[in-house]
Design an enzyme around this catalytic site. Structure first.
Site, mmCIF file in Angstrom:
data_model
loop_
_atom_site.group_PDB
_atom_site.id
_atom_site.type_symbol
_atom_site.label_atom_id
_atom_site.label_comp_id
_atom_site.label_asym_id
_atom_site.label_seq_id
_atom_site.Cartn_x
_atom_site.Cartn_y
_atom_site.Cartn_z
ATOM 1 N N GLY A 279 -23.150 -23.260 -60.900
ATOM 2 C CA GLY A 279 -22.805 -22.525 -59.820
ATOM 3 C C GLY A 279 -23.697 -20.938 -59.282
ATOM 4 N N SER A 280 -24.748 -21.680 -60.045
ATOM 5 C CA SER A 280 -26.163 -20.690 -60.089
ATOM 6 C C SER A 280 -26.460 -20.445 -58.805
ATOM 7 C CB SER A 280 -27.726 -20.717 -61.192
ATOM 8 O OG SER A 280 -27.835 -22.018 -60.615
ATOM 9 N N ASN A 281 -26.350 -20.999 -57.193
ATOM 10 C CA ASN A 281 -26.971 -21.152 -56.333
ATOM 11 C C ASN A 281 -25.713 -20.033 -55.424
ATOM 12 O OD1 ASN A 281 -30.252 -22.401 -55.491
ATOM 13 N ND2 ASN A 281 -28.833 -23.298 -56.211
ATOM 14 N N ASN B 76 -26.318 -28.531 -46.823
ATOM 15 C CA ASN B 76 -27.042 -28.743 -48.189
ATOM 16 C C ASN B 76 -28.497 -28.600 -48.804
ATOM 17 O OD1 ASN B 76 -25.940 -30.142 -50.752
ATOM 18 N ND2 ASN B 76 -27.302 -31.987 -50.297
ATOM 19 N N HIS C 137 -30.857 -29.821 -51.066
ATOM 20 C CA HIS C 137 -31.212 -30.800 -52.328
ATOM 21 C C HIS C 137 -32.503 -30.623 -52.675
ATOM 22 C CE1 HIS C 137 -31.016 -35.105 -53.870
ATOM 23 N NE2 HIS C 137 -32.812 -35.003 -53.288
ATOM 24 N N ASP D 278 -27.610 -36.478 -47.922
ATOM 25 C CA ASP D 278 -28.781 -35.945 -47.987
ATOM 26 C C ASP D 278 -30.388 -36.319 -46.415
ATOM 27 O OD1 ASP D 278 -28.938 -35.067 -50.436
ATOM 28 O OD2 ASP D 278 -29.371 -37.659 -50.598
#
Ligand code: GRF
Length: 204
Positions: free
Chosen positions: A19-21, A114, A116, A157
């Site tokens: 969960g750092s983002n 998203n 990637h 993606d």
């Protein structure tokens, strides 16, 4: 004064990792709120992994969580009502590994993004996630990598690219050191890209 009224978009983050983002995106929303210029709020964290770090980050920031279950999720429409009832207008995937079902994409057209950890279209697709991406890039002797922020469509993606940033790879780099470089890029750019995305929506 006299300008267009700034509205705040209600966002859910889907994640199943550290969960750092998510943390950086939340931090940024608070920062903007303090400046009186918040154009998004993180109102829900959706997670498929009990005990995942992202749940602690939600708790620390007093953000509601929704723990989802695989069969239910892949039934397609199981959680849409919940998201809509909660007023969620936009979905940010940050370390979420399950494929988003078509029904959910249709319920949020061009409203799911998203991140990637590579320069798509290279090193994307099914099975290309986390350390596997960095291992493949180092093994191929690539001289650069980077991040891609894109809209989510029905393929892994694959949706339209919103933003990319690059980093160099040197001879000493390992999958681990590359992962660190990529995380730095993600933390710097993901909150900023989200903020800009809503800035554009607000000015329409
Ligand atoms: C990130 O590297 C992201 O690109 C990938 O999963 C990782 C999530 O890390 N999709 P974190 O949970 O945000 O720390």
């Amino acid at each position: 004064m006299g300008g267009k009224k700034q509205t705040s978009v209600s966002v859910a983050i889907f994640g199943s990792g550290a969960g750092s983002n998510a943390e950086k995106i939340i931090e940024q929303s608070f920062l903007l709120m303090n400046k009186g210029i918040a154009n998004y709020t993180i109102d829900l964290i959706v997670c498929n992994k009990p005990g995942a770090g992202v749940l602690n980050i939600a708790a620390k920031n007093d953000i509601e969580t929704l723990l989802i279950e695989k069969e239910e999720f892949f039934r397609g429409d199981a959680y849409i009502d919940h998201l809509k009832e909660k007023g969620i207008e936009f979905i940010v995937l940050a370390g979420f590994l399950w494929k988003v079902p078509v029904q959910l994409i249709k319920a949020y057209p061009n409203k799911i993004i998203n991140i990637h950890p590579a320069l798509l279209p290279k090193y994307g697709g099914k099975g290309m996630y986390g350390s596997k991406v960095h291992e493949a890039i180092i093994a191929a002797g690539e001289k650069e990598s980077g991040i891609t922020i894109h809209f989510v469509d029905e393929l892994y993606d694959h949706g339209n690219i919103i933003f990319q940033a690059k980093c160099n790879i040197n001879a000493q780099d390992t999958p681990e050191s590359l992962a660190e470089k990529i995380h730095l890029l993600e933390h710097k750019h993901y909150p900023e890209v989200i903020q800009n995305l809503f800035k554009m929506q607000n000015s329409r």
